[in-house]
Design a protein around this motif. Structure first.
Motif, short mmCIF file in Angstrom:
data_model
loop_
_atom_site.label_atom_id
_atom_site.label_comp_id
_atom_site.label_asym_id
_atom_site.label_seq_id
_atom_site.Cartn_x
_atom_site.Cartn_y
_atom_site.Cartn_z
N LEU A 205 8.30 60.24 54.71
CA LEU A 205 7.42 59.10 54.51
C LEU A 205 7.31 58.26 55.78
O LEU A 205 6.27 57.69 56.08
N ILE A 206 8.41 58.19 56.54
CA ILE A 206 8.38 57.45 57.81
C ILE A 206 7.40 58.09 58.78
O ILE A 206 6.70 57.40 59.53
N CYS A 207 7.32 59.41 58.74
CA CYS A 207 6.39 60.13 59.62
C CYS A 207 4.93 59.85 59.25
O CYS A 207 4.05 59.93 60.11
N GLY A 208 4.69 59.55 58.00
CA GLY A 208 3.32 59.31 57.56
C GLY A 208 2.61 60.60 57.21
O GLY A 208 3.21 61.67 57.18
N PRO A 209 1.32 60.53 56.95
CA PRO A 209 0.56 61.72 56.54
C PRO A 209 0.46 62.74 57.67
O PRO A 209 0.63 62.41 58.85
N ALA A 210 0.18 63.97 57.29
CA ALA A 210 0.02 65.06 58.26
C ALA A 210 -1.28 65.79 57.99
O ALA A 210 -1.74 65.89 56.85
N THR A 211 -1.90 66.28 59.06
CA THR A 211 -3.11 67.09 58.91
C THR A 211 -2.89 68.42 59.63
O THR A 211 -2.14 68.49 60.61
N SER A 212 -3.53 69.44 59.13
CA SER A 212 -3.35 70.79 59.68
C SER A 212 -4.57 71.20 60.49
O SER A 212 -5.71 70.92 60.09
N HIS A 213 -4.33 71.85 61.62
CA HIS A 213 -5.43 72.20 62.53
C HIS A 213 -5.20 73.59 63.13
O HIS A 213 -4.08 73.94 63.51
N GLU A 214 -6.28 74.35 63.19
CA GLU A 214 -6.22 75.68 63.77
C GLU A 214 -6.38 75.60 65.29
O GLU A 214 -7.13 74.76 65.81
N ALA A 288 4.83 55.92 49.44
CA ALA A 288 4.50 56.27 50.82
C ALA A 288 3.88 55.08 51.55
O ALA A 288 4.21 54.81 52.71
N LYS A 289 3.01 54.35 50.87
CA LYS A 289 2.36 53.19 51.48
C LYS A 289 3.36 52.09 51.79
O LYS A 289 3.29 51.43 52.83
N GLN A 290 4.33 51.91 50.90
CA GLN A 290 5.35 50.88 51.11
C GLN A 290 6.19 51.20 52.34
O GLN A 290 6.49 50.32 53.15
N VAL A 291 6.59 52.47 52.50
CA VAL A 291 7.38 52.88 53.66
C VAL A 291 6.56 52.73 54.94
O VAL A 291 7.07 52.26 55.96
N THR A 292 5.30 53.10 54.87
CA THR A 292 4.42 52.99 56.04
C THR A 292 4.33 51.54 56.50
O THR A 292 4.43 51.24 57.70
N ASN A 293 4.16 50.63 55.56
CA ASN A 293 4.07 49.21 55.90
C ASN A 293 5.38 48.68 56.47
O ASN A 293 5.39 47.86 57.39
N THR A 294 6.49 49.17 55.94
CA THR A 294 7.80 48.74 56.42
C THR A 294 8.04 49.22 57.84
O THR A 294 8.49 48.47 58.71
N GLY A 298 8.24 47.48 62.52
CA GLY A 298 9.18 47.69 63.61
C GLY A 298 10.58 47.24 63.26
O GLY A 298 10.85 46.71 62.18
N GLY A 299 11.52 47.45 64.19
CA GLY A 299 12.89 47.04 63.96
C GLY A 299 13.57 47.76 62.82
O GLY A 299 14.51 47.25 62.21
N GLY A 300 13.10 48.97 62.51
CA GLY A 300 13.68 49.72 61.42
C GLY A 300 13.37 49.15 60.05
O GLY A 300 13.94 49.55 59.04
N ALA A 310 8.09 46.89 68.33
CA ALA A 310 7.07 47.87 67.97
C ALA A 310 7.74 49.06 67.28
O ALA A 310 8.97 49.18 67.27
N ILE A 311 6.93 49.94 66.71
CA ILE A 311 7.49 51.11 66.00
C ILE A 311 8.34 51.95 66.96
O ILE A 311 7.87 52.39 68.01
N GLY A 312 9.60 52.14 66.61
CA GLY A 312 10.49 52.98 67.39
C GLY A 312 11.10 52.30 68.61
O GLY A 312 11.98 52.88 69.26
N GLU A 313 10.67 51.09 68.92
CA GLU A 313 11.13 50.44 70.16
C GLU A 313 12.62 50.09 70.10
O GLU A 313 13.35 50.32 71.07
N LEU A 314 13.07 49.51 69.00
CA LEU A 314 14.47 49.15 68.88
C LEU A 314 15.36 50.39 68.92
O LEU A 314 16.40 50.41 69.59
N GLU A 315 14.94 51.45 68.21
CA GLU A 315 15.72 52.69 68.19
C GLU A 315 15.78 53.32 69.57
O GLU A 315 16.83 53.83 70.00
#
Length: 345
Positions: A205-214, A288-294, A298-300, A310-315
């Protein structure tokens, strides 16, 4: 005979070390080592004692650390301040991937970053360098055709055909500025599943949605690209069936953040599908939406300070603390909370 613990205690006793280094006996022994061509093993032992050997066990490389930030003196004049910093960050990303063992000791996995949002310029590793050898100066600057703009400090080149695939993503997705092509066994297995990337765990869920591409190839120009669907996608996870997954981000920190959780999520999915897809519980869209918003905060998602991350900056900053303390000299510029934390140590 003194044991290993006794030797460690002696090494940690700074006055004793100072006395040893200043003693005539140590000088004589060191001088004998340096002038003796046949005593290479002792020289290596001495080097290992005095230099910062801090590689983690996940990497195939053992030995003194090659500093990440090697852009100094006259060489620094060739790059803007922002590019020097970006080079060091990308080189640090290669080192982190190496330490986690996700490149499997090869030199071909792709990682790149857009130099800035308005130019057709990208930084990537030259073919021939292992991940643990990448430094800020060794990175190659190329255009979307894979042609070299700046060769860096090596004489190695870049695989233009391979880079054309990622260039097509950059072209159609201006929101993406960093791409990491993940091809670990678990990720490759998920990329080959008809069910796709499933929302089975929090990491997914942290990764968010995924799309597939050829992957498509133009036989006239001998260039690779992804299908036109990428233009309509807003996902940061791009699945290339049978060819792994692209973890993308608006910057290096976000791309790394997604990569880390993507690999964990694929490991979980690979184990779970063995029980049969019909037996799996898929997370709801609301969850999924709740995790995305969280995550977007940022800051985990648990930041209680006035500092906005920002997203991933603290980590990412935490990882850079680990690398710098281990002697990697990343050149990373820490924000105020971490500066105070480091100074206290």
């Amino acid at each position: 005979m003194p044991g290993e613990s006794d030797n460690q205690a002696t090494l940690n006793d700074r006055p004793s070390v100072t006395t040893l280094l200043n003693s005539p006996e140590f000088y004589t022994e060191l001088n004998n080592l340096l002038i003796s061509d046949g005593n290479k093993e002792s020289l290596e032992t001495l080097s290992n004692l005095l230099l910062p050997i801090t590689k983690l066990d996940a990497t195939v490389c053992k030995g003194p650390v090659l500093p990440v930030n090697d852009i100094r003196g006259i060489d620094s004049r060739s790059y803007s301040k922002n590019e020097r910093y970006l080079r060091c960050k990308l080189a640090s990303l290669y080192r982190v991937i190496d330490l986690y063992g996700w490149n499997y000791g090869t030199c071909y996995n792709h990682v790149s970053v857009r130099v800035n949002n308005s130019t057709d310029q990208f930084l990537t590793k030259p073919n021939g360098l292992a991940f643990h050898e990448v430094t800020g100066s060794s990175l190659v600057k190329v255009d979307s055709n894979g042609s070299k703009i700046d060769p860096g400090s090596t004489t190695f080149g870049v695989n233009a055909l391979s880079f054309s695939l990622y260039a097509s993503v950059y072209k159609h997705r201006p929101d993406i500025n960093c791409i990491i092509h993940v091809q670990t066994p678990a990720v490759a297995a998920v990329a080959a599943m008809k069910c796709g990337f499933l929302a089975l765990c929090q990491e997914a869920l942290i990764c968010g949605p995924a799309t597939s591409h050829e992957i498509q190839i133009d036989l006239d120009t001998n260039r690779l690209s992804v299908d036109e669907g990428v233009q309509k996608s807003t996902a940061k996870i791009l699945i290339l069936p049978n060819h792994g997954i692209l973890a993308c981000g608006a910057n290096i920190e976000e791309a790394w953040h997604i990569t880390f959780h993507l690999i964990l999520a694929c490991e979980s999915q690979l184990r779970a599908v063995a029980m049969g897809i019909d037996n799996l519980i898929i997370s709801s869209d609301q969850a999924a939406k709740q995790v995305t918003n969280t995550v977007a905060a940022g800051g985990g998602g648990v930041n209680t300070t006035d500092v906005k991350w920002a997203i991933g900056e603290l980590e990412w900053s935490t990882l850079m603390v680990v690398l710098d303390r281990a002697g990697y000299h990343t050149g990373y510029i820490y924000r105020e909370p971490l500066i105070r934390f480091i100074d206290k140590q």
